[in-house]
Design a protein around this motif. Sequence first.
Motif, PDB file in Angstrom:
ATOM      1  N   ALA B  37      64.526  66.519  49.370  1.00  0.00           N
ATOM      2  CA  ALA B  37      64.828  67.928  49.115  1.00  0.00           C
ATOM      3  C   ALA B  37      63.879  68.502  48.067  1.00  0.00           C
ATOM      4  O   ALA B  37      63.406  69.638  48.194  1.00  0.00           O
ATOM      5  CB  ALA B  37      66.283  68.090  48.672  1.00  0.00           C
ATOM      6  N   LEU B  38      63.589  67.724  47.035  1.00  0.00           N
ATOM      7  CA  LEU B  38      62.650  68.190  46.010  1.00  0.00           C
ATOM      8  C   LEU B  38      61.261  68.375  46.601  1.00  0.00           C
ATOM      9  O   LEU B  38      60.586  69.376  46.338  1.00  0.00           O
ATOM     10  CB  LEU B  38      62.617  67.211  44.828  1.00  0.00           C
ATOM     11  N   GLU B  39      60.875  67.424  47.428  1.00  0.00           N
ATOM     12  CA  GLU B  39      59.558  67.518  48.058  1.00  0.00           C
ATOM     13  C   GLU B  39      59.471  68.772  48.950  1.00  0.00           C
ATOM     14  O   GLU B  39      58.486  69.516  48.898  1.00  0.00           O
ATOM     15  CB  GLU B  39      59.305  66.255  48.894  1.00  0.00           C
ATOM     16  N   ALA B  40      60.531  69.000  49.741  1.00  0.00           N
ATOM     17  CA  ALA B  40      60.542  70.173  50.621  1.00  0.00           C
ATOM     18  C   ALA B  40      60.535  71.466  49.803  1.00  0.00           C
ATOM     19  O   ALA B  40      59.892  72.451  50.172  1.00  0.00           O
ATOM     20  CB  ALA B  40      61.765  70.131  51.536  1.00  0.00           C
ATOM     21  N   THR B  41      61.241  71.465  48.685  1.00  0.00           N
ATOM     22  CA  THR B  41      61.273  72.631  47.803  1.00  0.00           C
ATOM     23  C   THR B  41      59.876  72.947  47.285  1.00  0.00           C
ATOM     24  O   THR B  41      59.423  74.093  47.303  1.00  0.00           O
ATOM     25  CB  THR B  41      62.214  72.356  46.607  1.00  0.00           C
ATOM     26  N   ARG B  42      59.177  71.921  46.854  1.00  0.00           N
ATOM     27  CA  ARG B  42      57.856  72.133  46.273  1.00  0.00           C
ATOM     28  C   ARG B  42      56.825  72.490  47.348  1.00  0.00           C
ATOM     29  O   ARG B  42      55.917  73.279  47.099  1.00  0.00           O
ATOM     30  CB  ARG B  42      57.423  70.883  45.507  1.00  0.00           C
TER      31      ARG B  42
END
Lengths: 122, 122
Positions: B37-42
């Motif tokens: 999720a963090l990767e997709a957010t960034r």
Amino acid sequence: MTEQIDVDFGANGLVPAVAQDADSKDVLMVAYVSPEALEATRETGYAHYYSRSRDELWKKGASSGHLQEIQEVRVDCDADTLLYLVDQEGGACHTGHESCFYRTVDGEAVGETVFDPDDVYE
Amino acid sequence: MTEQIDVDFGANGLVPAVAQDADSKDVLMVAYVSPEALEATRETGYAHYYSRSRDELWKKGASSGHLQEIQEVRVDCDADTLLYLVDQEGGACHTGHESCFYRTVDGEAVGETVFDPDDVYE
């Protein structure tokens, strides 16, 4: 007519609580709250949390003097997260920053230092 | 010189994330974030979370249109909590409120309604 919200402390008996400065609206920290911590917060008017590492009720600022005087306690739609609106004495973060969120995830410094931790913590 | 912070996702692989409106500074919601999720957010510039109830990656607003465009991602001192500074489209809360924290723990209404959930969710 209002009615006290039944906070859902879930299986582990803790909910996350966001502490936000009531004036600047800066998000200061996130910590966990037990039923006892919420009760102590409401009874004393100062933010209490539950320390998972020390396994005990924790009055924020008890050792540092950096108390959080409660202006309002809010609860989210699912009643499983709290928002403490506080007047922060000194800084919230043990690093000396006003807020624990003093860095971006890229490591850029974005937060203000408000005290020297060497002067506060022995 | 800055260096990306190593987020500590802990034993369950999730960290709590506070979403805060970048302009009004209102705290909008708290949800959980996985490494994906963090990767997709960034990568996308839009807030992603991990839904524990649905057990899946979740793009906030994917069904409602109430997207959160990321202005900045911060990490706390322990690197185990995130702060998303966002531009919120519509409202963050499925109840139609701008923020999920629309009530005090005493049940007093303090939050603004910004949309009718019947118009948004089928």
